[in-house]
Design a protein around this motif. Structure first.
Motif, PDB file in Angstrom:
ATOM      1  N   PHE A   9       0.831  -1.205   0.000  1.00  0.00           N
ATOM      2  CA  PHE A   9       0.000   0.000   0.000  1.00  0.00           C
ATOM      3  C   PHE A   9       0.869   1.260   0.000  1.00  0.00           C
ATOM      4  O   PHE A   9       0.563   2.249  -0.686  1.00  0.00           O
ATOM      5  N   ILE A  36      -4.306  -5.115  -2.107  1.00  0.00           N
ATOM      6  CA  ILE A  36      -4.889  -3.860  -1.613  1.00  0.00           C
ATOM      7  C   ILE A  36      -6.382  -4.050  -1.321  1.00  0.00           C
ATOM      8  O   ILE A  36      -6.892  -3.556  -0.308  1.00  0.00           O
ATOM      9  N   LYS A  37      -7.068  -4.766  -2.192  1.00  0.00           N
ATOM     10  CA  LYS A  37      -8.499  -5.018  -1.994  1.00  0.00           C
ATOM     11  C   LYS A  37      -8.736  -5.808  -0.709  1.00  0.00           C
ATOM     12  O   LYS A  37      -9.658  -5.506   0.069  1.00  0.00           O
ATOM     13  N   GLU A  40      -8.374  -3.493   2.219  1.00  0.00           N
ATOM     14  CA  GLU A  40      -9.560  -2.643   2.342  1.00  0.00           C
ATOM     15  C   GLU A  40     -10.721  -3.410   2.978  1.00  0.00           C
ATOM     16  O   GLU A  40     -11.436  -2.873   3.845  1.00  0.00           O
ATOM     17  N   GLU A  41     -10.899  -4.634   2.567  1.00  0.00           N
ATOM     18  CA  GLU A  41     -11.995  -5.444   3.115  1.00  0.00           C
ATOM     19  C   GLU A  41     -11.779  -5.727   4.593  1.00  0.00           C
ATOM     20  O   GLU A  41     -12.722  -5.697   5.391  1.00  0.00           O
ATOM     21  N   THR A  45     -12.932  -0.243   4.859  1.00  0.00           N
ATOM     22  CA  THR A  45     -12.967   1.118   4.315  1.00  0.00           C
ATOM     23  C   THR A  45     -12.196   1.171   3.001  1.00  0.00           C
ATOM     24  O   THR A  45     -11.329   0.327   2.739  1.00  0.00           O
ATOM     25  N   THR A  46     -12.503   2.151   2.194  1.00  0.00           N
ATOM     26  CA  THR A  46     -11.807   2.346   0.915  1.00  0.00           C
ATOM     27  C   THR A  46     -10.538   3.151   1.134  1.00  0.00           C
ATOM     28  O   THR A  46     -10.561   4.227   1.752  1.00  0.00           O
ATOM     29  N   LEU A  47      -9.433   2.637   0.656  1.00  0.00           N
ATOM     30  CA  LEU A  47      -8.137   3.306   0.809  1.00  0.00           C
ATOM     31  C   LEU A  47      -7.721   4.033  -0.455  1.00  0.00           C
ATOM     32  O   LEU A  47      -6.972   5.019  -0.380  1.00  0.00           O
ATOM     33  N   THR A  58      -7.523   8.057  -0.254  1.00  0.00           N
ATOM     34  CA  THR A  58      -8.645   8.638   0.482  1.00  0.00           C
ATOM     35  C   THR A  58      -8.169   9.147   1.844  1.00  0.00           C
ATOM     36  O   THR A  58      -7.025   8.910   2.249  1.00  0.00           O
ATOM     37  N   GLY A  61      -7.256   6.290   3.729  1.00  0.00           N
ATOM     38  CA  GLY A  61      -5.978   5.798   3.217  1.00  0.00           C
ATOM     39  C   GLY A  61      -4.799   6.551   3.805  1.00  0.00           C
ATOM     40  O   GLY A  61      -3.751   5.960   4.111  1.00  0.00           O
TER      41      GLY A  61
END
Length: 293
Positions: A9, A36-37, A40-41, A45-47, A58, A61
């Motif tokens: 990341f 990366i996915k 996030e999971e 949250t979305t990074l 984000t 992130g």
């Protein structure tokens, strides 16, 4: 969560591109995207906001990025401390170095250090001076070489070079035959200057403003001192370079003139305060500071 995911990341954040990060990490783009996915999971949250060409970090992130740097930094310090306990001078030293400085002083220094400590690998990355300072603060590099001043509340500073900056003037210029030129007399001149990422850009502009009340008129910007001097020789403008560089110039169409008030070029090795510095790092600092460049 795995440390590897955080490292991945950080690389994506650094290059703002999954494609470029994958190239640097030597893994496939799908594998990096999957990692990366999964992160996030796990965090819920979305990074990253992904577009066709870039990946934007984000707010969440940025929080993860800050902690990732701290965590990977601590792991790195742990490894260095354990390595030092073996009392063996081996390993790798990551150094940030501005291109100007690297071409001037470091080939000889690196050769001497390698002969003295052949088991230490020097991994050198060339950035502009301002970026070197930021990268040392963010612990990308264990140490860097920077143009002073820097914030001594954040950095340990080990001075190595101090010399004056000189004015480069085309031989057919009205100022060419002077022994010295006052900065206030340069208000109407055009300059070949450093890019903004170089610390000297801000230092010289501030010096002009403080001592004479104006900023230099910048016609062209470059990161290469030889190109800057050639542009001066071609009568495209004036430039200001450190004495060490001026001593290497062979252009017949340039005169070198002293500036008043003097602008000093000060270099130092810097490390981040509070960060563990390896035995190899301390040895390098002692080596370079002892002889001064």
């Amino acid at each position: 969560m795995e440390l590897r995911q955080l490292t991945y990341f950080m690389e994506v954040a650094k290059y703002k591109s999954i494609t470029k990060a994958a190239e640097q990490l030597h893994i496939s783009q799908p594998a990096l995207s999957k990692s990366i996915k999964a992160l996030e999971e796990e965090l819920g949250t979305t990074l990253l906001i992904r577009t066709n060409k870039t990946s934007h970090i984000t707010d969440a992130g940025n929080v993860v990025l800050e902690y990732a740097r701290k965590m990977t930094g601590l792991v790195g310090e742990m490894k260095l401390t354990l390595s030092d306990l073996t009392n063996l001078l081996v390993g790798q030293l990551n150094i940030g170095l501005p291109p100007f400085i690297g071409s001037l002083f470091f080939p000889k220094v690196m050769a001497q250090f390698h002969h003295a400590y052949p088991n230490i690998k020097l991994d050198i990355t060339e950035y502009g001076g301002a970026r070197v300072v930021k990268s040392v603060e963010e612990e990308e590099f264990e140490l860097g070489v920077a143009v002073l001043p820097v914030d001594e509340a954040i950095f340990n500073v080990y001075p190595i070079v101090e010399e004056e900056m000189l004015l480069l003037v085309p031989k057919n210029h009205p100022l060419a035959n002077r022994k010295e030129v006052y900065i206030k007399d340069l208000k109407d001149e055009e300059f070949i200057f450093y890019h903004e990422e170089f610390a000297l850009n801000k230092i010289i502009r501030n010096h002009f403003y403080i001592t004479a009340g104006f900023e230099p008129k910048i016609l062209f910007k470059s990161s290469q001192w030889d190109l800057m001097s050639e542009m001066v020789a071609a009568n495209l403008g004036l430039s200001i370079l450190p004495r060490s560089i001026c001593n290497r110039l062979f252009a017949k169409d340039i005169n070198i003139v002293s500036l008043k008030p003097t602008i000093m070029w000060r270099l130092a090795v810097i490390t981040k305060k509070g960060r563990y510095i390896s035995h190899a790092g301390r040895t390098f600092i002692d080596f370079i500071v002892k002889d001064k460049l």
